[in-house]
Design a protein around this motif. Sequence first.
Motif, PDB file in Angstrom:
ATOM      1  N   ASN A 292       0.565  42.858 -63.007  1.00 24.49           N
ATOM      2  CA  ASN A 292      -0.460  43.124 -61.985  1.00 24.49           C
ATOM      3  C   ASN A 292      -0.228  42.281 -60.735  1.00 24.49           C
ATOM      4  O   ASN A 292      -1.155  41.762 -60.114  1.00 24.49           O
ATOM      5  CB  ASN A 292      -1.867  42.876 -62.528  1.00 24.49           C
ATOM      6  N   GLN A 293       1.045  42.152 -60.367  1.00 30.24           N
ATOM      7  CA  GLN A 293       1.429  41.279 -59.259  1.00 30.24           C
ATOM      8  C   GLN A 293       1.007  41.826 -57.903  1.00 30.24           C
ATOM      9  O   GLN A 293       0.861  41.076 -56.941  1.00 30.24           O
ATOM     10  CB  GLN A 293       2.945  41.075 -59.295  1.00 30.24           C
ATOM     11  N   THR A 294       0.817  43.129 -57.811  1.00 34.71           N
ATOM     12  CA  THR A 294       0.487  43.734 -56.521  1.00 34.71           C
ATOM     13  C   THR A 294      -0.914  43.347 -56.058  1.00 34.71           C
ATOM     14  O   THR A 294      -1.172  43.240 -54.860  1.00 34.71           O
ATOM     15  CB  THR A 294       0.588  45.253 -56.602  1.00 34.71           C
ATOM     16  N   ASN A 295      -1.847  43.185 -57.001  1.00 36.47           N
ATOM     17  CA  ASN A 295      -3.192  42.697 -56.672  1.00 36.47           C
ATOM     18  C   ASN A 295      -3.866  43.527 -55.581  1.00 36.47           C
ATOM     19  O   ASN A 295      -4.501  42.992 -54.666  1.00 36.47           O
ATOM     20  CB  ASN A 295      -3.122  41.218 -56.254  1.00 36.47           C
ATOM     21  N   GLY A 296      -3.698  44.847 -55.668  1.00 33.43           N
ATOM     22  CA  GLY A 296      -4.367  45.737 -54.721  1.00 33.43           C
ATOM     23  C   GLY A 296      -3.638  45.978 -53.424  1.00 33.43           C
ATOM     24  O   GLY A 296      -4.182  46.651 -52.532  1.00 33.43           O
ATOM     25  N   ARG A 297      -2.417  45.499 -53.270  1.00 31.76           N
ATOM     26  CA  ARG A 297      -1.707  45.663 -51.998  1.00 31.76           C
ATOM     27  C   ARG A 297      -1.325  47.118 -51.732  1.00 31.76           C
ATOM     28  O   ARG A 297      -1.152  47.499 -50.576  1.00 31.76           O
ATOM     29  CB  ARG A 297      -0.471  44.771 -51.973  1.00 31.76           C
ATOM     30  N   GLY A 298      -1.179  47.915 -52.782  1.00 33.06           N
ATOM     31  CA  GLY A 298      -0.917  49.332 -52.560  1.00 33.06           C
ATOM     32  C   GLY A 298      -2.082  50.013 -51.868  1.00 33.06           C
ATOM     33  O   GLY A 298      -1.901  50.825 -50.955  1.00 33.06           O
ATOM     34  N   TYR A 299      -3.295  49.668 -52.280  1.00 36.07           N
ATOM     35  CA  TYR A 299      -4.478  50.226 -51.632  1.00 36.07           C
ATOM     36  C   TYR A 299      -4.611  49.706 -50.198  1.00 36.07           C
ATOM     37  O   TYR A 299      -5.006  50.455 -49.289  1.00 36.07           O
ATOM     38  CB  TYR A 299      -5.735  49.864 -52.433  1.00 36.07           C
ATOM     39  N   ILE A 300      -4.305  48.425 -50.006  1.00 29.93           N
ATOM     40  CA  ILE A 300      -4.377  47.868 -48.656  1.00 29.93           C
ATOM     41  C   ILE A 300      -3.336  48.542 -47.755  1.00 29.93           C
ATOM     42  O   ILE A 300      -3.592  48.814 -46.576  1.00 29.93           O
ATOM     43  CB  ILE A 300      -4.169  46.340 -48.690  1.00 29.93           C
ATOM     44  N   GLY A 301      -2.139  48.825 -48.300  1.00 32.35           N
ATOM     45  CA  GLY A 301      -1.132  49.554 -47.534  1.00 32.35           C
ATOM     46  C   GLY A 301      -1.623  50.934 -47.134  1.00 32.35           C
ATOM     47  O   GLY A 301      -1.383  51.396 -46.015  1.00 32.35           O
ATOM     48  N   LEU A 302      -2.328  51.607 -48.048  1.00 36.61           N
ATOM     49  CA  LEU A 302      -2.900  52.911 -47.723  1.00 36.61           C
ATOM     50  C   LEU A 302      -3.933  52.779 -46.610  1.00 36.61           C
ATOM     51  O   LEU A 302      -3.992  53.616 -45.692  1.00 36.61           O
ATOM     52  CB  LEU A 302      -3.533  53.510 -48.978  1.00 36.61           C
ATOM     53  N   ALA A 303      -4.737  51.724 -46.663  1.00 38.35           N
ATOM     54  CA  ALA A 303      -5.711  51.486 -45.598  1.00 38.35           C
ATOM     55  C   ALA A 303      -5.018  51.189 -44.272  1.00 38.35           C
ATOM     56  O   ALA A 303      -5.480  51.627 -43.206  1.00 38.35           O
ATOM     57  CB  ALA A 303      -6.624  50.321 -45.979  1.00 38.35           C
ATOM     58  N   ALA A 304      -3.908  50.456 -44.310  1.00 31.79           N
ATOM     59  CA  ALA A 304      -3.160  50.167 -43.082  1.00 31.79           C
ATOM     60  C   ALA A 304      -2.604  51.442 -42.478  1.00 31.79           C
ATOM     61  O   ALA A 304      -2.574  51.599 -41.254  1.00 31.79           O
ATOM     62  CB  ALA A 304      -2.028  49.182 -43.378  1.00 31.79           C
ATOM     63  N   MET A 305      -2.161  52.366 -43.330  1.00 34.61           N
ATOM     64  CA  MET A 305      -1.656  53.642 -42.832  1.00 34.61           C
ATOM     65  C   MET A 305      -2.773  54.442 -42.157  1.00 34.61           C
ATOM     66  O   MET A 305      -2.575  55.044 -41.098  1.00 34.61           O
ATOM     67  CB  MET A 305      -1.056  54.445 -43.988  1.00 34.61           C
ATOM     68  N   ILE A 306      -3.954  54.445 -42.768  1.00 33.18           N
ATOM     69  CA  ILE A 306      -5.079  55.177 -42.181  1.00 33.18           C
ATOM     70  C   ILE A 306      -5.499  54.529 -40.869  1.00 33.18           C
ATOM     71  O   ILE A 306      -5.732  55.217 -39.868  1.00 33.18           O
ATOM     72  CB  ILE A 306      -6.249  55.224 -43.181  1.00 33.18           C
ATOM     73  N   PHE A 307      -5.604  53.199 -40.857  1.00 31.54           N
ATOM     74  CA  PHE A 307      -5.930  52.494 -39.627  1.00 31.54           C
ATOM     75  C   PHE A 307      -4.919  52.795 -38.532  1.00 31.54           C
ATOM     76  O   PHE A 307      -5.273  52.924 -37.364  1.00 31.54           O
ATOM     77  CB  PHE A 307      -5.982  50.990 -39.888  1.00 31.54           C
ATOM     78  N   GLY A 308      -3.643  52.907 -38.904  1.00 35.87           N
ATOM     79  CA  GLY A 308      -2.584  53.212 -37.947  1.00 35.87           C
ATOM     80  C   GLY A 308      -2.524  54.653 -37.529  1.00 35.87           C
ATOM     81  O   GLY A 308      -1.596  55.048 -36.795  1.00 35.87           O
ATOM     82  N   ASN A 309      -3.496  55.466 -37.982  1.00 35.70           N
ATOM     83  CA  ASN A 309      -3.606  56.862 -37.561  1.00 35.70           C
ATOM     84  C   ASN A 309      -2.353  57.661 -37.923  1.00 35.70           C
ATOM     85  O   ASN A 309      -1.924  58.530 -37.179  1.00 35.70           O
ATOM     86  CB  ASN A 309      -3.878  56.961 -36.052  1.00 35.70           C
ATOM     87  N   TRP A 310      -1.767  57.323 -39.074  1.00 36.19           N
ATOM     88  CA  TRP A 310      -0.619  58.068 -39.584  1.00 36.19           C
ATOM     89  C   TRP A 310       0.564  58.049 -38.614  1.00 36.19           C
ATOM     90  O   TRP A 310       1.314  59.016 -38.518  1.00 36.19           O
ATOM     91  CB  TRP A 310      -1.011  59.505 -39.924  1.00 36.19           C
ATOM     92  N   ARG A 311       0.755  56.931 -37.932  1.00 32.68           N
ATOM     93  CA  ARG A 311       1.892  56.780 -37.017  1.00 32.68           C
ATOM     94  C   ARG A 311       2.543  55.409 -37.254  1.00 32.68           C
ATOM     95  O   ARG A 311       1.854  54.432 -37.560  1.00 32.68           O
ATOM     96  CB  ARG A 311       1.461  56.911 -35.556  1.00 32.68           C
TER      97      ARG A 311
END
Length: 433
Positions: A292-311
């Motif tokens: 469980n080393q990721t500790n939610g970073r995959g979800y945070i990455g998804l949030a970063a993509m959404i914040f970045g408006n898919w660009r």
Amino acid sequence: MSATTTEAKRPAEPTSRFRVTGTARVLLIVAAVLVSLSAVRVLTGANQIDSPGSLRAALTATCPILLAALGGLWAERAGVVNIGLEGQMLLGTWGAAYFTYWYDPYVGLLGGILFGVVGGLVHAVATVTFGVDHIVSGVALNIIALGLTTFLAEAFFADLNSEHGRGGPQQLTGLDKPASFTVPGISDAANDLADKQWFVVSDLASFVAVVTTNISVVTIGVFVLLLATAYILWRTRFGLRLRSCGENPQAAESLGVGVLLHKYVAVLISGGFAGLGGAYLALVSSPGFNTNQTNGRGYIGLAAMIFGNWRPGGVLVGSGMFGYTDSLRLRDPDTIHALLLFVAFWLLVLGAWRVFKASRTTTALGRRSLFGQVGLLVAGIVFLLWYLLTDSVPRDLTSMTPYLATLLILAFAAQRLRMPKADGQIYRKGSVG
């Protein structure tokens, strides 16, 4: 020849209105952020805000989030929501540790990518071929990956740890790391200049010191992949076809685009990026593998993509923001308290600018937008009062910073986001939109 004809042929007068290009706007924003951050550092005396050590920790925290965000970008531009990024990163951590132990860290990186691709293949088969709901498939993949990596760690690493006197069965430490390098001369000069604590100059020197001192080759590779993603998706025929699958797959199919093939390729690449993000965590960010080393970073990455408006550019900014907040748990409370002033300033500036723009419209939509932008001003006032009325930030709250930042940023950025039109939709070959 009539006067009317003469006027028609007269060349247009050059416009005197000043226009700011996209690149110039970005540079102006970066300069404003740098100056304001330096001002906060000088006013508060919190020199660790952007010291080389702080920025180095932020860069290390940013890279796995950025890789996960790029993975989400590839998948969602093809119309597939990849909630399974967290699980694919988990698979990447185990694959990287296993292959690094038996071979070397570069084979370990490939192993992490391979395991991420396997996770992407599972998600692609479920969503693209069998039409399973994308969210259900992604959540299931995350649960399976967590259980699978825990089982594999106990099955393969327990004996290795006992042989070498290491920790428990759910970790593998002491792994070799990929090479890093330092630029002679520039590194020492930049670090010396950063220590002088000069206004703006030392802040710029801190950034230079980070990218020239003991920087991993994998970190450089992450930003190369960011540029490659931007070029391939927006400057090549393949990228245009892939993005058309996320906007209108029926129209793309009518033009001869292999929609299912492009979706598969996108999700496999997405899994590979996430797997590399997991490998980065195991081989660069930390001294080894833990379950469980990721500790939610995959979800945070998804949030970063959404914040970045898919660009890609927005993804980089979002990942950097989340990476910096993730690294705050390593900083002292005074530094975090000083950042409240920085956040308050920018919330007030952004809120005032948006309220001004919304107030100039007379439509009902503009008035609703004006009401929504007031929330930024209120949030700015709250952060300002928090800074003025307190002397420190509770240490327990610091560990929650990345997740609180995720919620706040997505809440304030939701009005300007535009996802691909067919993102998350179940597509069947030959279907009519």
